[in-house]
Design a protein around this motif. Structure first.
Motif, PDB file in Angstrom:
ATOM      1  N   MET A   1       0.968  -1.164  -0.077  1.00 17.60           N
ATOM      2  CA  MET A   1      -0.018  -0.165   0.015  1.00 17.60           C
ATOM      3  C   MET A   1       0.933   1.199  -0.050  1.00 17.60           C
ATOM      4  SD  MET A   1      -3.205  -0.910   0.247  1.00 17.60           S
ATOM      5  CE  MET A   1      -4.740  -1.019   1.330  1.00 17.60           C
ATOM      6  N   THR A   2       0.589   1.992  -1.163  1.00 11.49           N
ATOM      7  CA  THR A   2       1.547   3.118  -1.206  1.00 11.49           C
ATOM      8  C   THR A   2       0.663   4.371  -1.061  1.00 11.49           C
ATOM      9  OG1 THR A   2       1.381   3.045  -3.352  1.00 11.49           O
ATOM     10  CG2 THR A   2       3.508   2.569  -2.240  1.00 11.49           C
ATOM     11  N   ASP A   3       1.005   5.731  -0.380  1.00 11.34           N
ATOM     12  CA  ASP A   3       0.347   6.874  -0.526  1.00 11.34           C
ATOM     13  C   ASP A   3       0.156   7.412  -2.059  1.00 11.34           C
ATOM     14  OD1 ASP A   3      -0.288   7.176   2.272  1.00 11.34           O
ATOM     15  OD2 ASP A   3       1.439   8.264   2.595  1.00 11.34           O
ATOM     16  N   LEU A   4      -0.730   8.048  -2.034  1.00 14.78           N
ATOM     17  CA  LEU A   4      -1.027   8.613  -3.281  1.00 14.78           C
ATOM     18  C   LEU A   4      -0.023   9.772  -3.804  1.00 14.78           C
ATOM     19  CD1 LEU A   4      -3.231   8.946  -5.594  1.00 14.78           C
ATOM     20  CD2 LEU A   4      -4.360  10.749  -4.363  1.00 14.78           C
ATOM     21  N   ILE A   5       0.266   9.859  -4.833  1.00 21.95           N
ATOM     22  CA  ILE A   5       1.420  10.905  -5.295  1.00 21.95           C
ATOM     23  C   ILE A   5       0.831  12.174  -5.444  1.00 21.95           C
ATOM     24  CG2 ILE A   5       3.112  11.306  -6.731  1.00 21.95           C
ATOM     25  CD1 ILE A   5       3.615   8.209  -7.163  1.00 21.95           C
ATOM     26  N   LEU A  43      -7.209   3.578 -15.679  1.00 20.62           N
ATOM     27  CA  LEU A  43      -6.169   4.186 -14.845  1.00 20.62           C
ATOM     28  C   LEU A  43      -6.229   3.596 -13.482  1.00 20.62           C
ATOM     29  CD1 LEU A  43      -5.810   8.071 -16.026  1.00 20.62           C
ATOM     30  CD2 LEU A  43      -4.263   6.339 -16.627  1.00 20.62           C
ATOM     31  N   ALA A  44      -7.467   3.453 -13.160  1.00 24.53           N
ATOM     32  CA  ALA A  44      -7.561   2.951 -11.525  1.00 24.53           C
ATOM     33  C   ALA A  44      -6.981   1.506 -11.608  1.00 24.53           C
ATOM     34  CB  ALA A  44      -9.074   2.944 -11.071  1.00 24.53           C
ATOM     35  N   ASN A  45      -7.266   0.629 -12.723  1.00 24.84           N
ATOM     36  CA  ASN A  45      -6.905  -0.636 -12.742  1.00 24.84           C
ATOM     37  C   ASN A  45      -5.347  -0.749 -12.586  1.00 24.84           C
ATOM     38  OD1 ASN A  45      -7.141  -3.556 -13.109  1.00 24.84           O
ATOM     39  ND2 ASN A  45      -6.244  -3.105 -15.182  1.00 24.84           N
ATOM     40  N   HIS A  46      -4.899   0.337 -13.428  1.00 23.52           N
ATOM     41  CA  HIS A  46      -3.111   0.190 -13.700  1.00 23.52           C
ATOM     42  C   HIS A  46      -2.604   0.711 -12.293  1.00 23.52           C
ATOM     43  CE1 HIS A  46       0.596   1.043 -15.481  1.00 23.52           C
ATOM     44  NE2 HIS A  46       0.733   2.024 -14.574  1.00 23.52           N
ATOM     45  N   ASP A  49      -3.781  -0.461  -6.596  1.00 15.84           N
ATOM     46  CA  ASP A  49      -3.607  -0.088  -4.947  1.00 15.84           C
ATOM     47  C   ASP A  49      -4.671   0.768  -4.631  1.00 15.84           C
ATOM     48  OD1 ASP A  49      -3.137   1.067  -2.449  1.00 15.84           O
ATOM     49  OD2 ASP A  49      -0.760   0.914  -2.863  1.00 15.84           O
ATOM     50  N   ARG A  50      -5.560  -0.264  -3.540  1.00 15.92           N
ATOM     51  CA  ARG A  50      -6.811   0.286  -3.113  1.00 15.92           C
ATOM     52  C   ARG A  50      -6.887   1.260  -2.497  1.00 15.92           C
ATOM     53  NH1 ARG A  50     -10.534   1.190  -3.328  1.00 15.92           N
ATOM     54  NH2 ARG A  50     -12.149   0.301  -2.019  1.00 15.92           N
ATOM     55  N   LYS A  51      -5.709   1.741  -1.455  1.00 12.53           N
ATOM     56  CA  LYS A  51      -5.779   2.742  -0.732  1.00 12.53           C
ATOM     57  C   LYS A  51      -5.276   3.989  -1.670  1.00 12.53           C
ATOM     58  CE  LYS A  51      -2.546   4.412   2.919  1.00 12.53           C
ATOM     59  NZ  LYS A  51      -1.381   4.429   3.454  1.00 12.53           N
ATOM     60  N   ALA A  52      -4.485   3.995  -2.729  1.00 10.14           N
ATOM     61  CA  ALA A  52      -4.145   5.068  -3.390  1.00 10.14           C
ATOM     62  C   ALA A  52      -5.479   5.345  -4.037  1.00 10.14           C
ATOM     63  CB  ALA A  52      -3.230   4.482  -4.375  1.00 10.14           C
ATOM     64  N   ILE A  53      -6.242   4.372  -4.610  1.00 15.43           N
ATOM     65  CA  ILE A  53      -7.471   5.040  -5.013  1.00 15.43           C
ATOM     66  C   ILE A  53      -8.527   5.564  -4.381  1.00 15.43           C
ATOM     67  CG2 ILE A  53      -9.541   3.904  -6.502  1.00 15.43           C
ATOM     68  CD1 ILE A  53      -7.369   1.536  -7.565  1.00 15.43           C
ATOM     69  N   SER A  54      -8.473   5.316  -3.266  1.00 14.01           N
ATOM     70  CA  SER A  54      -9.567   5.974  -2.583  1.00 14.01           C
ATOM     71  C   SER A  54      -8.879   7.161  -1.978  1.00 14.01           C
ATOM     72  CB  SER A  54      -9.538   4.852  -0.817  1.00 14.01           C
ATOM     73  OG  SER A  54     -10.061   3.721  -1.141  1.00 14.01           O
ATOM     74  N   GLN A  55      -7.693   7.340  -1.841  1.00 12.57           N
ATOM     75  CA  GLN A  55      -7.128   8.852  -1.560  1.00 12.57           C
ATOM     76  C   GLN A  55      -7.475   9.648  -2.865  1.00 12.57           C
ATOM     77  OE1 GLN A  55      -3.280   8.289  -0.561  1.00 12.57           O
ATOM     78  NE2 GLN A  55      -3.763   7.777   1.610  1.00 12.57           N
ATOM     79  N   ALA A  56      -7.464   8.965  -3.975  1.00 10.48           N
ATOM     80  CA  ALA A  56      -7.307   9.670  -5.304  1.00 10.48           C
ATOM     81  C   ALA A  56      -8.914  10.090  -5.556  1.00 10.48           C
ATOM     82  CB  ALA A  56      -6.995   8.882  -6.624  1.00 10.48           C
TER      83      ALA A  56
END
Lengths: 64, 536
Positions: A1-5, A43-46, A49-56
């Motif tokens: 899990m990474t943070d959203l850039i 892009l979400a599929n690419h 990472d669920r956490k990054a997508i939620s943050q996005a």
């Protein structure tokens, strides 16, 4: 899990933006909206990472 | 007070060519005494080439017009002996603010890179820019250089021949003919010369009008560039506020397409717009008001035999990014040395074709950048506007969106990638100094690199051996020997060496890199000199 850039992460930002606009050239508003929807899903599929997508999603809602 | 742009600086005077039995033939005739024509004339005259600049007017630019001059043109002007007055008078700025709707979304600092003699930009009214160029012409004339400006001379007909050009010129005392070995039209976007020769000028029209108002005000606005997208005082449009010398502020208001230009220009209509923007209590005086529309277009070819177009006559861009006059000066920088070598018989005529190749490449880059800025500022479709507004909304809180905000990508010199004059890159060095690049400046103790390069071919060696002078088929190349130790700031190493421990650069008279290698190799550098002069 990474943070959203949220710092600049695309080389050649102007080229990217121009390509995005060009993709919409000549489309009706409805077709443009559909293109954007498909693009979000691709892009979400690419990202995967669920956490990054939620943050996005939260970021795109501008905190509202 | 009489403004400088109301004073004739090169009033009509009868020349000895008028009433001569047969037309007198000059070496070079330049049409247009604007920034580009004047710079072109100075460059050639400094090299001893006889030049006549012809203009149908007798004054500098009316109104401020071009106001933002970038580092590279200032460096070119240093070589032309008139960079200092521009920098002394000009206003330097680093900070920009971007507003969207009723709020400031972010602020940026250009953070100019250290170790350059010249600033990233100065703001200076075009009339000062031209005045200082005219002063330089006068200085050269006084020193006996072969240069002349003929005001009140209007070219009415042009004939092209294999080895010269004929011109018919109208004056208040009637018409006369003259001839030129080479003709350089620098007569602006509406170039009458281009029309007389029936040449194309194709591109994209932008359906928009912009109101420019130069106002003189005693205001506490800081020396910053402020750009508004969709502000409350100009709904659905854009606005720009930028400082010039003498307490003059440039205000640029987008008006849209469907307007009555004459009405909009009237003070009774302009003043309320400005009050809405600046606030009711700010005192100001209008210096100059104009409405402009623009196109992004260029000639298919800048060279037509003995006629070489430069500046806006050859290519036109939107004003966003300050790429008009700035790129015009790079045209003259590119052309002057080539023309000199061809005229002296030291390079083949085909060297001039590289002017076309390199500067068309530059114009394409400028047109691309300024078109993109325009598309961001004035979105052409609903989706384009939605995306633009999304970028602006996100830019308020997230750094990632800021590089996407495009209110003008400010002029930087073009790298002539793929130029026929380049030798292939043989140094594992920084990309910014690859063949084709304009040399970045570097501090050298109390001095800088670019003045040392001057306007001749140079062999720049950094911790490398080479002969002090190389002569190849009429081209003399002097060595400039440096060591990374000459620059304690580390800029010389960072900009010219990268991971390399030694470097040899062949640098053209316009301070662009022609070739680079880790060491001097006689055969290869001689070949590079031949290639850089159109002989390979």
């Amino acid at each position: 899990m990474t943070d959203l850039i949220l710092t600049p992460n695309i080389d050649g930002a102007d080229d990217f933006y121009a390509e995005l606009l060009t993709a919409h050239d000549g489309l009706s508003k409805e077709d443009s909206d559909a293109l954007n929807a498909r693009l979000v899903l691709v892009l979400a599929n690419h990202i995967g990472d669920r956490k990054a997508i939620s943050q996005a999603i939260k970021t795109a809602k501008l905190g509202r | 007070m009489t403004k400088i742009f109301e004073t004739p600086l090169y009033a009509y005077k009868r020349s000895k060519d008028q009433g001569a039995g047969a037309p007198i033939r000059h070496k070079v005739v330049i049409i247009g005494a604007g920034p580009v024509g004047l710079a072109m004339g100075i460059d050639l005259a400094q090299e001893g080439i006889e030049t006549v600049i012809i203009d149908d007017n007798d004054k500098v630019s009316f109104g401020s017009r071009a106001i933002c001059f970038a580092k590279r043109p200032l460096e070119i002007l240093d070589r032309l002996g008139c960079g200092q007055p521009m920098v002394d008078k000009g206003v330097e700025w680093d900070v920009g603010k971007v507003f969207f709707d009723d709020r400031e979304v972010y602020k940026f600092d250009l953070l100019p890179e250290e170790g350059h003699q010249r600033p990233a930009f100065v703001n200076l009214q075009q009339y000062y820019f031209e005045e200082y160029l005219v002063n330089r012409v006068r200085e050269l004339e006084a020193a006996g250089a072969p240069i002349e400006i003929r005001g009140g001379n209007k070219v009415t007909a042009i004939g092209t021949h294999d080895d010269h050009v004929t011109l018919e010129i109208d004056t208040q005392e009637g018409s006369y003919n003259l001839e030129a070995e080479w003709l350089i039209p620098c007569d602006g976007a509406g170039s009458p010369t281009r029309k007389m020769l029936g040449l194309d000028f194709v591109g994209r029209v932008f359906e928009d009008n912009f109101l420019i108002a130069d106002v003189i005000m005693e205001a506490d606005f800081p020396t910053e560039r402020w750009f508004w997208f969709d502000p409350p005082f100009n709904k659905g449009q854009s606005a720009l506020l930028h400082k010039q010398p003498d307490g003059v502020w440039r205000i640029d208001l987008q008006l849209g397409w469907d307007i009555d230009k004459e009405e909009e220009k009237k003070p009774e209509n302009v003043i309320p717009r400005l009050k809405a923007m600046l606030g009711d209590d700010v005192q100001f005086e209008l210096e100059w008001v104009s409405i402009y529309t623009f196109q992004c277009r260029r000639m298919e070819a800048f060279r037509h035999g003995r006629v070489m177009f430069a500046g806006d006559a050859a290519h036109q861009v939107s004003p966003f990014g300050a790429r008009g006059a700035n790129s015009g000066l790079q045209d003259t920088d590119n052309l002057a040395w080539k023309l000199k070598l061809v005229m002296e018989g030291k390079a083949p005529d085909s060297l001039l074709d590289s002017y076309n190749a390199e500067r068309v490449h530059g114009a394409e880059e400028n047109i691309l950048n300024s078109s993109r800025s325009t598309d961001f500022i004035t979105p052409k479709s609903e989706m384009s506007r939605l995306l633009r507004d999304a970028v602006l909304d996100l830019s308020e809180h997230h750094e990632f969106a800021r590089p996407l905000v495009n209110s003008g990508r400010l002029s930087v010199p073009c790298t002539y990638d793929g130029s026929p004059l380049n030798s292939s890159d043989a140094l594992d060095g920084p990309a910014r100094t690859r063949p084709g690049s304009a040399c970045p400046d570097v501090p050298l103790g109390d001095d800088y690199l670019l003045p040392k390069l001057g306007g001749k071919f140079t062999l720049l060696t950094i911790d490398a051996d080479a002969p002090d002078m190389v002569e190849e088929d009429g081209i003399t190349v002097a060595r400039l020997a440096l060591s990374v130790k000459d620059d304690k700031s580390g800029a010389l190493k960072a900009r010219y060496m990268g991971d390399a421990t030694s470097a040899v650069y062949l640098i053209r008279p316009d301070q662009h890199v022609a070739a680079r290698r880790p060491n001097y190799d006689d055969n290869l550098f001689r070949a590079a000199i031949r290639r850089a002069t159109g002989k390979e």
